[in-house]
Scaffold this active site. Structure first.
Site, mmCIF file in Angstrom:
data_model
loop_
_atom_site.group_PDB
_atom_site.id
_atom_site.type_symbol
_atom_site.label_atom_id
_atom_site.label_comp_id
_atom_site.label_asym_id
_atom_site.label_seq_id
_atom_site.Cartn_x
_atom_site.Cartn_y
_atom_site.Cartn_z
ATOM 1 N N GLU A 144 0.861 -1.187 0.000
ATOM 2 C CA GLU A 144 0.000 0.000 0.000
ATOM 3 C C GLU A 144 0.894 1.233 0.000
ATOM 4 O OE1 GLU A 144 -3.471 0.275 -0.028
ATOM 5 O OE2 GLU A 144 -2.626 2.243 -0.448
ATOM 6 N N ASN A 208 9.743 4.221 -0.219
ATOM 7 C CA ASN A 208 9.844 5.050 0.978
ATOM 8 C C ASN A 208 11.283 5.474 1.246
ATOM 9 O OD1 ASN A 208 7.169 5.270 1.458
ATOM 10 N ND2 ASN A 208 7.088 3.870 3.195
ATOM 11 N N PHE A 249 8.852 16.664 -2.817
ATOM 12 C CA PHE A 249 9.687 16.071 -1.772
ATOM 13 C C PHE A 249 11.067 16.716 -1.678
ATOM 14 C CE2 PHE A 249 7.718 12.692 0.710
ATOM 15 C CZ PHE A 249 6.439 12.822 0.198
ATOM 16 N N GLY A 253 13.185 21.531 5.775
ATOM 17 C CA GLY A 253 12.541 21.977 7.009
ATOM 18 C C GLY A 253 12.987 21.090 8.157
ATOM 19 N N CYS A 260 5.474 5.876 8.866
ATOM 20 C CA CYS A 260 6.062 5.068 7.789
ATOM 21 C C CYS A 260 7.534 5.351 7.526
ATOM 22 C CB CYS A 260 5.268 5.256 6.498
ATOM 23 S SG CYS A 260 3.629 4.543 6.615
HETATM 24 C C1 UDX Z 1 4.546 8.062 3.228
HETATM 25 C C2 UDX Z 1 4.632 7.777 1.720
HETATM 26 O O1 UDX Z 1 4.500 9.002 0.993
HETATM 27 C C3 UDX Z 1 3.536 6.806 1.317
HETATM 28 O O2 UDX Z 1 3.640 6.514 -0.058
HETATM 29 C C4 UDX Z 1 3.680 5.555 2.160
HETATM 30 O O3 UDX Z 1 2.654 4.652 1.850
HETATM 31 C C5 UDX Z 1 3.634 5.891 3.628
HETATM 32 O O4 UDX Z 1 4.638 6.844 3.937
HETATM 33 P P1 UDX Z 1 3.004 9.563 4.776
HETATM 34 O O5 UDX Z 1 3.726 8.975 5.947
HETATM 35 O O6 UDX Z 1 1.526 9.707 4.847
HETATM 36 O O7 UDX Z 1 3.313 8.706 3.471
HETATM 37 O O8 UDX Z 1 3.627 11.004 4.566
HETATM 38 P P2 UDX Z 1 4.311 11.840 3.402
HETATM 39 O O9 UDX Z 1 3.324 12.714 2.765
HETATM 40 O O10 UDX Z 1 5.137 10.987 2.529
HETATM 41 O O11 UDX Z 1 5.272 12.766 4.291
HETATM 42 C C6 UDX Z 1 6.245 12.156 5.140
HETATM 43 C C7 UDX Z 1 6.980 13.174 5.940
HETATM 44 O O12 UDX Z 1 7.895 13.871 5.112
HETATM 45 C C8 UDX Z 1 6.133 14.241 6.624
HETATM 46 O O13 UDX Z 1 6.610 14.426 7.946
HETATM 47 C C9 UDX Z 1 6.364 15.476 5.787
HETATM 48 O O14 UDX Z 1 6.225 16.656 6.525
HETATM 49 C C10 UDX Z 1 7.798 15.253 5.346
HETATM 50 N N1 UDX Z 1 8.166 15.948 4.099
HETATM 51 C C11 UDX Z 1 7.516 15.654 2.943
HETATM 52 C C12 UDX Z 1 9.176 16.890 4.120
HETATM 53 O O15 UDX Z 1 9.788 17.154 5.154
HETATM 54 N N2 UDX Z 1 9.516 17.509 2.940
HETATM 55 C C13 UDX Z 1 8.889 17.243 1.769
HETATM 56 O O16 UDX Z 1 9.259 17.847 0.761
HETATM 57 C C14 UDX Z 1 7.854 16.292 1.760
#
Ligand code: UDX
Length: 433
Positions: A144, A208, A249, A253, A260
């Site tokens: 997933e 991931n 991505f 920050g 995950c």
């Molecule tokens: C992630 C994966 O994107 C998803 O495909 C997988 O199934 C589960 O893990 P999620 O944990 O919901 O999903 O969060 P995501 O939107 O990927 O963000 C992860 C973290 O990265 C957050 O803390 C977010 O703030 C941080 N992030 C994201 C950054 O610091 N910078 C970015 O540019 C993008």
């Protein structure tokens, strides 16, 4: 179908599958969670989920129970339980996956499909497959990729579907069953990748690991920017124009958190070491280390801005969730910053539009308040989750009318820095001059 495990993954999967026409029973050992779901209530914040639950439960095609024997009526069984980090190490804890399979096996029939969705160390499916096969059912690994906050959309219209199947006719049939399950996505040309178990398991952790690496890469550039006077946001924009790199991505920050990315990269390192290939993903240790350093950097910015002493200074921490559109505080960088500031003696007041309840139960020692109450009298403001409530809806003029100081640390580089400066604030970004 049955969906075993009704957390962030399973509850959404169950509701989404009902919405595309299936008959679903969601099963979980957590009685209060099942009661909420059975009443059509989402036990966590996820946009779009309450509507799907209400409709599904009202239609009679979506049920929830703690009784595993309900799985006997289903022919396709999804395993969506958690695989958290082990308490005393980096590896994934497979207790819940093993318990779910143990409990399901007595209810399986020949011809049933068991589809594993949980993120597991590569090699897990091959072990589980033998046990499932003994009942005449077939195991498929169907990782997933949903993002919290977009989970409904990601489940109904994913970027791709992956099915790890055994070889031969049994595997082909299992893939066909999954094609039927995901008929709506397949009808709109969603790529459907049929592969072996190991590849399917690895696709998830590799995706991931790549995302985490991308974030830590830009955060490493932020560290360099900090000693050279460069601006990491402009750098990210510029390199992001290269289609091979892409801008997504590359948000520098306080880094990634959640249920995950952090635990998945650690579990991947641990598994690679078990396989004698630790060196292949040794860089993930650096990815993790860079990520954790950024939280300290945000804390240091606050301390420096307050002339080296935060003791008994009121600090408004805007955000507790690991990212916006979620109430999930697992491994949240936002809360980590709040806890660290409090550890230095600051009078920390945390606010969040959705995650206060979860944050309070995890960190009862912190003080929580609504946004404006948190801002009132604050000597410094730290933005740690980029909710619209802070980045768009909070004007610097309004903030000025409440706070005692004019120091803002933008841990997500999400504020309009010129606007805050123009309103008299001293603005600090992450990797920005
Ligand atoms: C992630 C994966 O994107 C998803 O495909 C997988 O199934 C589960 O893990 P999620 O944990 O919901 O999903 O969060 P995501 O939107 O990927 O963000 C992860 C973290 O990265 C957050 O803390 C977010 O703030 C941080 N992030 C994201 C950054 O610091 N910078 C970015 O540019 C993008």
């Amino acid at each position: 179908m049955s969906v075993i495990g009704c957390g962030y993954l399973g509850a959404v999967h169950a509701a989404a599958m009902t919405s595309i026409g299936h008959d679903v029973v969601g099963i979980d050992v957590d009685e209060p969670k099942i009661q909420a779901l059975a009443a059509g209530k989402a036990p966590f914040f996820e946009p779009g989920l309450p509507e799907l639950l209400t409709e599904g439960v009202a239609s009679g095609r979506l049920r929830f129970t703690t009784d595993m024997s309900a799985a006997a009526e289903a022919t396709v069984h999804f395993i969506g339980v958690g695989t958290p980090q082990q308490k005393d190490g980096y590896a994934a804890d497979l207790t819940y996956v093993n318990a779910a399979v143990d409990a399901l096996i007595p209810h399986l029939k020949p011809g049933d499909i068991v589809a594993g969705k949980s993120t597991v160390p590569v090699g897990t499916a091959a072990i589980l497959a033998e046990r499932v096969a003994a009942t005449g059912a077939t195991l498929v690994w169907n990782p997933e990729f949903l993002r919290e906050g977009w989970a409904v959309q990601d489940t109904i219209s994913p970027d791709r579907l992956v099915a790890g199947v055994p070889s031969g006719a049994q595997g082909e049939r299992a893939a066909d069953v999954l094609r039927e399950v995901y008929h709506t996505a397949i009808a709109t040309d969603t790529p459907f990748i049929v592969t072996d178990y190991a590849t399917a398991e690895l696709v998830k952790v590799a995706a991931n690991a790549f995302l985490a690496t991308k974030i830590s890469f830009i955060n490493a550039m932020a560290e360099i920017a900090e000693v050279t006077g460069a601006d990491v946001t402009e750098l990210a924009d510029a390199i992001g124009h290269d289609a091979r790199i892409g801008r997504r991505f590359l948000g520098a920050g306080i880094g990634f958190g959640g249920g995950c990315l952090p635990k998945d990269i650690r579990a991947f390192s641990a598994r690679a070491e078990e396989l004698g290939r630790g060196e292949s993903v040794a860089f993930l240790r650096e990815v993790d280390a860079i990520n954790l350093r950024r939280r300290d950097r945000a804390v240091q910015l606050v301390v420096d801005a307050l002339d080296g002493d935060v003791y008994e200074k009121k600090i408004a921490v805007l955000g507790a969730a690991f990212k916006p559109h979620s109430d999930d505080i697992r491994d949240s960088p936002a809360l980590d910053v709040a806890v660290k500031l409090r550890g230095l003696g600051a009078d920390v007041v945390v606010t969040d539009p959705e995650a206060i309840e979860n944050a309070r139960s995890r960190h009862p020692q912190l003080t929580y308040a609504e946004r404006d109450e948190a801002l009132t009298g604050a000597h410094a403001v730290v933005v740690v989750t980029e909710w619209d409530e802070y980045r768009r809806q909070l004007s610097p003029a309004h903030a000025s009318s409440l706070t005692a100081g004019r120091i803002v640390v933008d841990g997500r580089n999400c504020l309009d820095a010129p606007a805050w400066r123009a309103a008299g604030w001293t603005y600090f970004g992450m990797g920005r001059p």
